[in-house]
Design a protein around this motif. Sequence first.
Motif, short mmCIF file in Angstrom:
data_model
loop_
_atom_site.label_atom_id
_atom_site.label_comp_id
_atom_site.label_asym_id
_atom_site.label_seq_id
_atom_site.Cartn_x
_atom_site.Cartn_y
_atom_site.Cartn_z
N UNK A 10 0.88 -1.19 0.03
CA UNK A 10 0.08 -0.14 -0.02
C UNK A 10 0.88 1.30 0.05
N UNK A 11 1.79 1.28 -0.89
CA UNK A 11 2.65 2.60 -0.90
C UNK A 11 3.12 2.74 -2.38
N UNK A 12 3.12 3.93 -2.81
CA UNK A 12 3.66 4.54 -4.11
C UNK A 12 5.15 4.65 -4.38
N UNK A 13 5.81 4.58 -3.27
CA UNK A 13 7.21 4.57 -3.32
C UNK A 13 7.92 4.17 -2.01
N UNK A 14 9.25 4.00 -2.03
CA UNK A 14 9.89 3.42 -0.95
C UNK A 14 9.98 4.32 0.42
N UNK A 15 10.08 5.71 0.10
CA UNK A 15 9.84 6.45 1.58
C UNK A 15 8.14 6.22 2.04
N UNK A 16 7.30 6.05 1.23
CA UNK A 16 5.98 5.70 1.74
C UNK A 16 6.01 4.43 2.52
N UNK A 17 6.69 3.63 1.73
CA UNK A 17 6.67 2.33 2.30
C UNK A 17 7.22 2.23 3.70
N UNK A 18 8.39 2.83 3.85
CA UNK A 18 9.03 3.00 5.07
C UNK A 18 8.43 3.60 6.23
N UNK B 19 6.00 1.94 10.28
CA UNK B 19 6.00 2.44 11.77
C UNK B 19 4.62 3.01 12.25
N UNK B 20 4.28 2.22 13.27
CA UNK B 20 2.93 2.82 13.72
C UNK B 20 2.98 4.04 14.44
N UNK B 21 1.96 4.71 14.66
CA UNK B 21 2.05 5.77 16.03
C UNK B 21 2.54 5.24 17.36
#
Length: 661
Positions: free
Chosen positions: A41-49, A53-55
Amino acid sequence: MGSNGTENGEFEFASPNGLAKISTKAAPREVCKDDTTAPVKAQNVEELHALQKKKASAPSTPQNPSTPRSGTPRTYMSEEDRQKQQLQSISASLASLTRESGPQVIKGDPSRKRSPPKSVGPPRLDMSDSALKFTHVLYNLSPAELYEQAIKFEKGSYITSTGALATLSGAKTGRSPKDKRVVKEETSKDDLWWGKGSPNIEMDEETFLVNRERAVDYLNSLEKVFVNDQFLNWDVENRIKVRIISARAYHSLFMHNMCIRPTPEELEDFGTPDFTIYNAGQFPCNRYTHYMTSSTSIDVNLKRKEMVILGTQYAGEMKKGLFSVMHYLMPKRGILSLHSGCNMGKEGDVALFFGLSGTGKTTLSTDENRYLIGDDEHGWSENGVSNIEGGCYAKCIDLSKEKEPEIWNAIKFGTVLENVVFEEHYRDVDYMDKSVTENTRAAYPIEFIPNAKIPCVGPHPKNVILLACDAFGVLPPVSKLTMAQTMYHFISGYTALIAGTVDGIKEPTATFSACFGAAFIMLHPTKYAAMLADKMKRHGATAWLVNTGWSGGSYGVGKRMKLEYTRKIINAIHDGSLLNAQFEETPIFNLAVPTQVKGVPTEVLHPENSWSDKKLYNETLKKLAGLFQKNFEVYADYKVGNDSKLTREILAAGPQLPNTF
Ligand SMILES: Nc1ncnc2c1ncn2[C@@H]1O[C@H](COP(=O)(O)OP(=O)(O)O)[C@@H](O)[C@H]1O
Ligand SMILES: C=C(OP(=O)(O)O)C(=O)O
Ligand SMILES: [Ca+2]
Ligand SMILES: [Mn+2]
């Protein structure tokens, strides 16, 4: 799923024996119901990373649901305001007392790029360079985050094969009692014990500020500091809020484990701490400063409610420093502070284990048949006993899974392992290895012991066990004490350990440490003794003297008492069978020794029978008696409580040597 993954028809190895060729096939739609292959559920690596991590929620010590939460009732405040208030409080803690109001602090890891908040205002004339820089605050990090910090930035940090964090405490691998100073100031000076035998070596207020400023400047010069906001004392009404500011992830994780961990709600409402530690242990004190006799200084200021640590990274200094503070604060509230372990049986019978370092408080209070309330620091109030801490600090030297399974199993992810040696590849710890120090230690949260009693409180004690590790080997493994003998031995605080670990037989050295914790007491020993006598009498507790030291001869000839025998003795105390035993009185020390204890050989119960050289036994016994008498001389002029009859009885309850000696 099998290793070749043919179940979903995606691929298979063409030849299992020859070169593995992979042929891919299109999966038949109706077969491929495996939802683990759902798209990321991410468009790119940064988003994936970012998704990884959750709040955050603050890690806390498990609380019994019925336990009322401490702290003020919550008032509504936006998250932003709350964060701001927290940072203001930390900035105030770190403020220099002579320059700008407080350093600029930002929350978070400096290695994660983040632009500093803007609008710091126009520079003022009295501003120094340190006011222009930001200090990153790593606030109440979790064990996982602290592991990462330690491994990335602190040399000597490793994950062991069982998941513990191995660390090095540097040049100091034990406490430095000679370097402890207590500020002599008007709010506490008349209450404190000063002079001969006292651990409170005085310092003036001005010198304290010099050391405080040294620590604060050091901490502010760093890119980041660790801040722990935690509690002491499970007795909620008498809970103390502590803040620990330190430079090492090791120190932060140690205190995370050793103090009580606040819940996220408690942390939000934390407010101003009741006591603050400035741990600048990597930085020495200045020996030109008044009162400094080495590069190490541990300074307690009760008026300012602060403690400064310079020149030692040994983490135990923080927990025992706070214990000293509790030895001042608790008696003021009628609560007796105890350097003891504490556990409780299934029937609710509580036992205290007093003793100096290495005598068995941690080992014997950790008992598979009983609930662990705590291993080292307690308070005894009108409501019963409560642990001051949220963790245990166990000695690891020669630790074995067979003899101490609960402690062994507690050494896992989250536990700090100090100064141990491990195999470099698999990281299996060699607990026999003393290459770094003999004082290897594990610090773990109390809930790592399966039968910990959470919350760590219990009713009034039924048994009070005074532990002595007698390397002379003359004290019986167990004896029942009268009230006067209890006071005598409590005030004496005897143990005898072996001086050095170098080859050759060394003479045991007797150590007398009032209240089994002279290094931590702040008032005169007789104050604590009077409180103990009063509480024991009112709650009908029985005291026992247990020798966990040598048997069959002194160190070099005899052997350390088998842990198995000591446990049998302790069991017989707990189950009440020893209370109804038959007793014989020993010469000189006049101790009541049971004639039998189930599972313990009778010759072990009576040291004179286990020594082959009877003459030597008698000489050694007299020698030890003389050392007791000499130590007690300073207490002869003091009165214990208001009961002068008790005072006379206490003096008479010590060892009596024949006049011819
Ligand atoms: N008979 C015994 N009773 C208690 N401890 C023993 C005995 N024999 C050996 N030991 C060892 O002595 C040490 C006691 O240390 P510990 O329980 O940590 O002391 P404390 O908590 O009082 O500082 C442990 O390493 C334990 O394994
Ligand atoms: C941490 C300590 O406690 P103990 O040895 O009593 O477990 C100490 O004395 O340094
Ligand atoms: Ca007698
Ligand atoms: Mn201990």
